[in-house]
Design a protein around this motif. Structure first.
Motif, short mmCIF file in Angstrom:
data_model
loop_
_atom_site.label_atom_id
_atom_site.label_comp_id
_atom_site.label_asym_id
_atom_site.label_seq_id
_atom_site.Cartn_x
_atom_site.Cartn_y
_atom_site.Cartn_z
N MET A 89 47.03 13.52 99.05
CA MET A 89 46.81 14.93 98.79
C MET A 89 45.54 15.12 97.96
N GLY A 90 44.73 16.07 98.36
CA GLY A 90 43.45 16.28 97.69
C GLY A 90 42.32 15.47 98.30
N LYS A 91 42.64 14.64 99.32
CA LYS A 91 41.62 13.79 99.95
C LYS A 91 41.39 14.17 101.41
N VAL A 92 41.70 15.40 101.76
CA VAL A 92 41.65 15.79 103.17
C VAL A 92 40.25 15.63 103.75
N GLU A 93 39.21 16.00 103.01
CA GLU A 93 37.85 15.87 103.53
C GLU A 93 37.47 14.41 103.70
N GLU A 94 37.73 13.61 102.69
CA GLU A 94 37.41 12.18 102.73
C GLU A 94 38.10 11.50 103.92
N ILE A 95 39.38 11.80 104.11
CA ILE A 95 40.15 11.15 105.17
C ILE A 95 39.69 11.64 106.54
N PHE A 96 39.46 12.93 106.70
CA PHE A 96 39.04 13.48 107.99
C PHE A 96 37.71 12.85 108.43
N GLU A 97 36.77 12.77 107.52
CA GLU A 97 35.47 12.18 107.86
C GLU A 97 35.63 10.72 108.25
N LYS A 98 36.51 10.01 107.56
CA LYS A 98 36.75 8.60 107.87
C LYS A 98 37.41 8.46 109.24
N GLN A 99 38.29 9.40 109.59
CA GLN A 99 38.96 9.35 110.89
C GLN A 99 37.96 9.54 112.03
N LEU A 119 59.80 15.92 101.00
CA LEU A 119 59.06 15.17 99.98
C LEU A 119 57.66 15.72 99.73
N ASN A 120 57.07 16.36 100.75
CA ASN A 120 55.66 16.76 100.59
C ASN A 120 55.39 18.25 100.73
N ILE A 121 56.42 19.05 101.03
CA ILE A 121 56.17 20.45 101.31
C ILE A 121 55.50 21.17 100.14
N ASP A 122 55.92 20.88 98.91
CA ASP A 122 55.30 21.54 97.76
C ASP A 122 53.82 21.22 97.66
N GLU A 123 53.46 19.98 98.01
CA GLU A 123 52.05 19.58 97.92
C GLU A 123 51.24 20.15 99.09
N LEU A 125 51.75 22.97 100.26
CA LEU A 125 51.59 24.39 99.92
C LEU A 125 50.76 24.59 98.66
N ASN A 126 50.39 23.50 98.01
CA ASN A 126 49.62 23.57 96.76
C ASN A 126 48.15 23.88 97.08
N PRO A 127 47.66 25.06 96.72
CA PRO A 127 46.28 25.44 97.08
C PRO A 127 45.23 24.57 96.41
N ALA A 128 45.61 23.89 95.33
CA ALA A 128 44.64 23.05 94.63
C ALA A 128 44.12 21.92 95.53
N HIS A 129 44.92 21.48 96.50
CA HIS A 129 44.50 20.38 97.38
C HIS A 129 43.55 20.84 98.49
N LYS A 130 43.53 22.15 98.75
CA LYS A 130 42.64 22.74 99.76
C LYS A 130 42.83 22.15 101.16
N THR A 131 44.05 21.71 101.45
CA THR A 131 44.33 21.12 102.77
C THR A 131 44.14 22.14 103.88
N LYS A 132 44.83 23.27 103.75
CA LYS A 132 44.74 24.30 104.79
C LYS A 132 43.31 24.82 104.91
N GLU A 133 42.69 25.09 103.77
CA GLU A 133 41.34 25.65 103.75
C GLU A 133 40.36 24.74 104.50
N ARG A 160 59.26 27.26 105.47
CA ARG A 160 58.39 27.38 104.29
C ARG A 160 56.95 27.06 104.68
N PHE A 161 56.78 26.03 105.48
CA PHE A 161 55.44 25.65 105.92
C PHE A 161 54.82 26.76 106.77
N LEU A 162 55.61 27.32 107.68
CA LEU A 162 55.09 28.35 108.59
C LEU A 162 54.73 29.63 107.85
#
Length: 371
Positions: A89-99, A119-123, A125-133, A160-162
């Protein structure tokens, strides 16, 4: 090969999953995998699914390497953001580029938010990680053509996710087969997705191979239907569900791939009678503890344990022989609300209309999980 429509695309009803590729000396057997992908493409399969964690990270690399031998418009490739590991979590850009680098692709046809669960739904939904963005941005700039998600969690977790991601989700991958249609309430998820106009991708069509084994479980069906085959009927069940666009099958040999292609070239959905026969067998196989979730037991539990939820996990654990779904859900519950917190006061047992010995179930589950 049968195809189903998704927006402006025709997607093969059979997709190739790459979680269970053939191996040699502990590594993916690239030569045999290449033959399987060759066979898949020549047989009409055009969707290939990989992920960050499959085969210890090798799957994306090998799958991309082999697919890059073919014209880019001859296949669709899908991979996923690995939020099943909270360390990502919080590494979405790093991981996407690596993929993109690992697969050698300039873009992904399909990209999923992976394994939405308790186990991960709260994370997620956590805007600090900027996953959706970040993922929406990649869709806007064309490096993701279609954005979706996979879910192993409960219906409530999916909802909750939807609520947060729903307007951006174009497809959803769920665990779906003739056992889990009712056992894991997949029918509820299908209904919710239908209402939102989100088509279904299928994972675990044979429950990791468990539903492919020809044994005494199927004797009744074999007696009534002489041409019965566990694998064929499992696939025919999925062909009967209109919301399904594609079925991910993790073949591990070229022989399995050839057989899957043959089966998905036949337009033979189950009849209503055949479908009910299979679902009825699923109910018998997963009967487990007969909890009706009336929740009479919950209100007087001094520990505040959600007993019906725990029994549901116990039944999953027992049927699967452990598996990962029940332990995963159990970890998401605070320790003071787990079956190990039961003090065996017996109040729940006195209130249970089904006469379930709930304290014994809690003790047995605690022992099994501990082992």
């Amino acid at each position: 090969m049968l195809y189903r429509n998704f927006k402006d695309k025709k997607i093969s009803l059979l997709s190739m999953g790459t979680m269970r590729l053939p191996t040699k000396d502990g590594k993916i057997n690239e030569e045999e995998t290449a033959l399987m992908i060759d066979e898949a493409l020549s047989g009409g399969v055009n969707y290939f699914d990989t992920a960050w964690g499959y085969h210890g990270g090798e799957s994306e690399t090998v799958t991309g390497k082999i697919l890059n031998r073919y014209p880019r418009d001859s296949f669709y490739i899908a991979t996923k953001f690995p939020g099943y590991d909270l360390n990502n979590m919080g590494k979405v850009e790093e991981i996407f580029e690596k993929q993109l680098e690992k697969t050698g692709m300039e873009y992904f046809d399909f990209y999923l938010v992976h394994n939405v669960c308790e186990l991960n739904i709260d994370e997620y939904l956590n805007p600090a990680h900027k996953t959706k963005e970040y993922l929406i941005k990649q869709k806007e700039n064309g490096r993701i053509k279609h954005l979706g998600f996979s879910v192993h969690g409960t219906t409530e977790t999916m909802l909750r996710f939807l609520e947060e991601y729903g307007e951006y989700m174009e497809f959803c991958q769920i665990q779906l087969n003739w056992v889990d249609y009712e056992f894991q309430k997949a029918y509820e998820k299908i209904e919710i997705l239908r209402e939102r106009g989100i088509p279904v991708w299928v994972m675990e069509p044979l429950r990791g191979g468990k539903l492919s084994k020809d044994n005494a479980v199927f004797d009744g069906l074999k007696g009534k239907y002489p041409d019965f085959s566990p694998v064929k009927w499992s696939y025919r069940f999925l062909k009967s569900i209109d919301e399904v666009v594609t079925v991910l099958s993790g073949a591990s040999s070229i022989e399995q791939m050839r057989e899957n292609i043959r089966l998905f070239s036949e337009n033979d959905p189950l009849s209503a009678e055949e479908r009910e026969e299979l679902l009825s067998l699923g109910r018998r196989l997963t009967a487990g503890i007969p909890c009706t979730a009336c929740k009479y037991c919950v209100k007087d539990c001094p520990m505040g344990i959600n007993i019906p939820e725990i029994i549901e996990m116990f039944n999953e654990f027992s049927f699967t022989g452990g598996g990962f779904l029940a332990p995963m859900r159990l970890k998401s519950i605070p320790e003071e609300k787990r079956p190990s917190a039961c003090i065996s006061c017996g109040k729940c047992k006195e209130l249970c209309p089904q006469c379930i010995d709930i304290p014994s179930v809690m003790a047995e589950f605690t022992e099994k999980v501990g082992k």
